[in-house]
Design a protein around this motif. Structure first.
Motif, PDB file in Angstrom:
ATOM      1  N   MET B 115       0.821  -1.221   0.000  1.00 34.43           N
ATOM      2  CA  MET B 115       0.000   0.000   0.000  1.00 34.43           C
ATOM      3  C   MET B 115       0.858   1.275   0.000  1.00 34.43           C
ATOM      4  N   LEU B 118       0.951   3.841  -2.775  1.00 40.08           N
ATOM      5  CA  LEU B 118      -0.361   4.431  -3.063  1.00 40.08           C
ATOM      6  C   LEU B 118      -0.715   5.563  -2.094  1.00 40.08           C
ATOM      7  N   ILE B 124      -4.481   7.553  -8.317  1.00 37.70           N
ATOM      8  CA  ILE B 124      -5.371   6.421  -8.002  1.00 37.70           C
ATOM      9  C   ILE B 124      -6.334   6.812  -6.884  1.00 37.70           C
ATOM     10  N   ARG B 129      -7.871   1.831  -3.941  1.00 38.80           N
ATOM     11  CA  ARG B 129      -6.552   1.404  -3.470  1.00 38.80           C
ATOM     12  C   ARG B 129      -6.569   0.011  -2.843  1.00 38.80           C
ATOM     13  N   ARG B 132      -6.943  -2.718  -5.387  1.00 42.08           N
ATOM     14  CA  ARG B 132      -5.731  -2.789  -6.206  1.00 42.08           C
ATOM     15  C   ARG B 132      -4.621  -3.557  -5.470  1.00 42.08           C
ATOM     16  N   THR B 169       1.164   0.579  -8.525  1.00 39.95           N
ATOM     17  CA  THR B 169       0.758   1.888  -9.059  1.00 39.95           C
ATOM     18  C   THR B 169       0.551   1.847 -10.575  1.00 39.95           C
TER      19      THR B 169
END
Lengths: 452, 232
Positions: B115, B118, B124, B129, B132, B169
């Motif tokens: 994470m 992000l 994004i 998030r 993803r 990303t």
């Protein structure tokens, strides 16, 4: 949120070093809280002493010029009964005012029948004095100053012909007994024997009676007989040999007047004294009174409070800065080591696109955990230390004080908040600065730091 | 393969890239005029001995070092003209890094490590998030270890986390500096296979350095570097 998690977990992961940082923060915090507790104790003791026990009030109202000239020209520079009435009517109902009380301060001679000593008398309302002495804040902060060395308060006696003698003055007059001692003294008609006989010293000591003499407001000679109701310590050596107290009615009787040197105004919130003093002056000026009104903490009104507190605060600031500097150096050193060791992590974060501020935030979150825990432990340690010290009843004789006082540490919540905030800021600044400087380095430099 | 290569657009272009270091009083010419083109979706290995300039070349591509002269263009952007803030943003949004020593944050779980990039990504949306991160962790086969910390993982698993972090990303270029150097041969094979799979699935350009000759059989293109010069 993730930064906070990182802070908490990194704290635990690097616990061996962080424990030292934590100790530095906790010790610094505890020391400063204790130091604040010492200052707070004196601040409150001297404040309540000045306002309630020395008869200053929160705001003190003199006739214009009365502060300096009321004793030399009492008729001109004291407040007449009608002026007192106007002031009472104007301020007595003010919601900020708790009480109003007249005081008469004069000088004269006190005699034991054989020798005389000069005195400075304060005449006050005994009932109000009792009320103030019973106040929780006075009981709490002025415990050492409240206790009479001997005897009881004026309010315990029906007669107004009573006085209180400071320890030094009582000693100069050779007085040991007080009215409540109820010693039977064989009457003597021969004054020479009273003063010079073989048991003269004991006789004088046992006899609570004294004579007060002074020049009345009209310039005549006045005298009254009174019995010693109590012997007390003024708390300071400066007036221990001259201070005498008496009910206002007795003093007014001695000086043949109904005037008062000043009116003390007791506010519900003493911290408003500086704000309200000029306001009262304006209001009373409109009623035709020319007055000088001072807040209680002005140097001319409470020189003892101002002098002692200036010294204690100066020492407090000096010691505080010393402690803060040591803590700062320890924290900076430990934080620097922490940041340096994690330069590769910083480099990786920079490679991921983190700029300087988000990286600093990560280290700040960690520092916040250390600061919070350190302050929490520090406050706990300080509280425990204060409890232990206060319960051991250590006594000492501070310079300028007539007797011993208890060594007390009483931290107040606002001081604790201030100390915690200052220490936390120190830790955050130390961590923020070192991580900021480190994060300024290039990504490559950080990533290859360990490789040299 | 040659035809495919020609069809693909030029994605990374390095022109006359030179870099000299001073190590004490010794002048080290790390790059001596590198010209290189990478095409979109290409899986390229740069092979060379220690000190040949592989890492320096990757650092130039990753905007974490600047050349003395020459040009670096990625996805049509001249990265040498960027300031530090722009470079940071570019690294976060366009590039993915896989390090030899994984460089995971030990106090964070697999999920949290992935994470990390992000957290500062502005492209994004916040709501996307989580999904993803979960998707990419599944892609690298670590869904069972999602909440484990790196010290509970094997070397291969750690490198998978690093790969997931590099890809989360959706970068246009993934740079990997000897990603298998700290792994045994079996794990190395698995990691390379996985990178190839992700390259095919996500059409992301991979450029990684290695000195392991055995690996080059699996990659589309090998660029050899020696004494700071390309020998393709």
């Amino acid at each position: 949120m993730i930064y906070a998690k990182m802070g908490l977990r990194n704290f635990w992961r690097q616990k061996s070093r962080n424990i030292y940082t934590l100790i530095a923060v906790a010790v610094g915090c505890a020391s400063l809280v204790c130091l604040g507790g010492y200052t707070n104790r004196w601040e409150n003791t001297l404040k309540n002493d000045a306002i309630y026990l020395r008869g200053t009030g929160s705001v003190i109202i003199y006739k214009k010029g009365g502060l300096l000239q009321s004793r030399s020209l009492p008729k001109k520079f004291t407040l007449s009964a009608s002026e007192q009435k106007i002031i009472r009517e104007e301020l007595g109902h003010d919601p900020a005012v708790e009480e109003l009380s007249p005081f008469l301060r004069m000088t004269g001679l006190a005699s034991n029948g054989c020798s005389s000593e000069p005195f400075e008398v304060i005449g006050y309302d005994p009932q109000l004095d009792q009320k103030f002495r019973a106040k929780p804040e006075v009981q709490r902060w002025c415990k050492d100053l409240l206790v009479y060395r001997r005897g009881e308060a004026f309010a315990k006696h029906e007669t107004p012909q009573v006085v209180g003698l400071a320890v030094g003055l009582a000693s100069l007059l050779g007085k040991a007994n007080v009215l409540s001692d109820k010693v039977d003294i064989e009457p003597l008609t021969d004054l020479k024997a009273y003063c010079q006989g073989p048991d003269a010293k004991d006789r004088i000591a046992a006899d609570p009676n004294i004579q007060l003499m002074g020049l009345t407001f009209d310039g005549h000679f006045g005298a009254v007989d009174a019995d010693v109701a109590h012997i007390f310590s003024t708390g300071t050596t400066i007036d221990e040999d001259t201070r005498l107290t008496a009910p206002l009615s007795l003093v007014q009787d001695l000086y043949q007047t109904d005037r008062a040197t000043y009116l003390a105004v007791y506010l519900k919130d003493h911290s408003r004294a500086r704000e309200l003093a000029p306001e009262f002056n304006e209001r009373l000026k409109k009623l035709g009174l020319e007055l000088d009104i001072y807040p209680w903490d002005e140097k001319r009104i409470s020189p003892f409070y101002v002098g002692i507190m200036s010294f204690i605060k100066a020492m407090g600031v000096f010691c505080g800065l010393l402690i803060a500097s040591i803590v700062a150096l320890c924290v900076i050193n430990l934080t620097m080591m922490n940041v340096l060791e994690r330069s590769k992590e910083m480099g990786m974060l920079k490679a991921l696109g983190f700029q300087r501020w988000p990286i600093v935030q990560i280290f700040l979150a960690e520092a916040a955990v250390i600061a919070f825990l350190g302050c929490l432990i520090g406050i706990g340690v300080a509280e425990a230390l204060c409890q232990v010290i206060n319960s051991t009843d250590i006594r000492f004789n501070p310079p300028g004080f007539a007797g011993s006082v208890g060594f007390l540490l009483v931290p107040n919540p606002s001081n604790i908040v201030q100390v915690s905030t200052a220490i936390s800021l120190l830790v955050l600044i130390a961590s923020g600065t070192t991580s900021f400087v480190m994060a300024k380095r290039s990504c490559l430099e950080l990533l290859t730091q360990n490789k040299g | 393969m040659v035809e495919n290569k020609a069809e693909r657009e030029v994605f990374v272009a390095l022109n006359s890239l030179k870099k000299t270091y001073l190590l004490g009083e010794t002048r080290v010419e790390a790059l001596r005029g590198i010209d290189l083109i990478l095409r979109k979706g290409e899986f390229t290995a740069v092979l060379g001995a220690s000190g040949s300039g592989k890492s320096t070349l990757l650092n130039m591509l990753g905007c974490i070092d600047t050349p003395d002269s020459g040009q670096v263009q990625i996805d049509g952007v001249n990265i040498l003209g960027m300031n530090e803030v722009q470079k940071s943003r570019f690294r976060n949004e366009k590039l993915g890094f896989i390090f030899q020593s994984f460089n995971l944050i030990p106090v964070l779980s697999v999920y949290e490590n992935v994470m990390m990039p992000l957290l500062i990504n502005k492209l994004i949306p916040f709501k996307e998030r989580h999904q993803r991160v979960v998707d990419i962790i599944k892609d690298v086969g670590l869904q069972a270890q999602m909440h484990s910390h790196p010290d509970r993982l094997s070397g291969g698993q750690r490198q998978r986390v690093a790969i997931a972090r590099a890809l989360v990303t959706d970068p246009v270029l993934v740079l990997a500096d000897e990603p298998t150097a700290n792994l045994d041969s079996e794990t190395t094979q698995q990691i390379v296979e996985m990178m190839l799979e992700l390259n095919a699935k996500r059409q992301v350009t991979f450029f990684f350095s290695t000195h392991d000759e055995k690996l080059i059989r699996r990659v589309q293109r090998v660029v050899r570097i020696r004494d700071g010069r390309i020998e393709e």
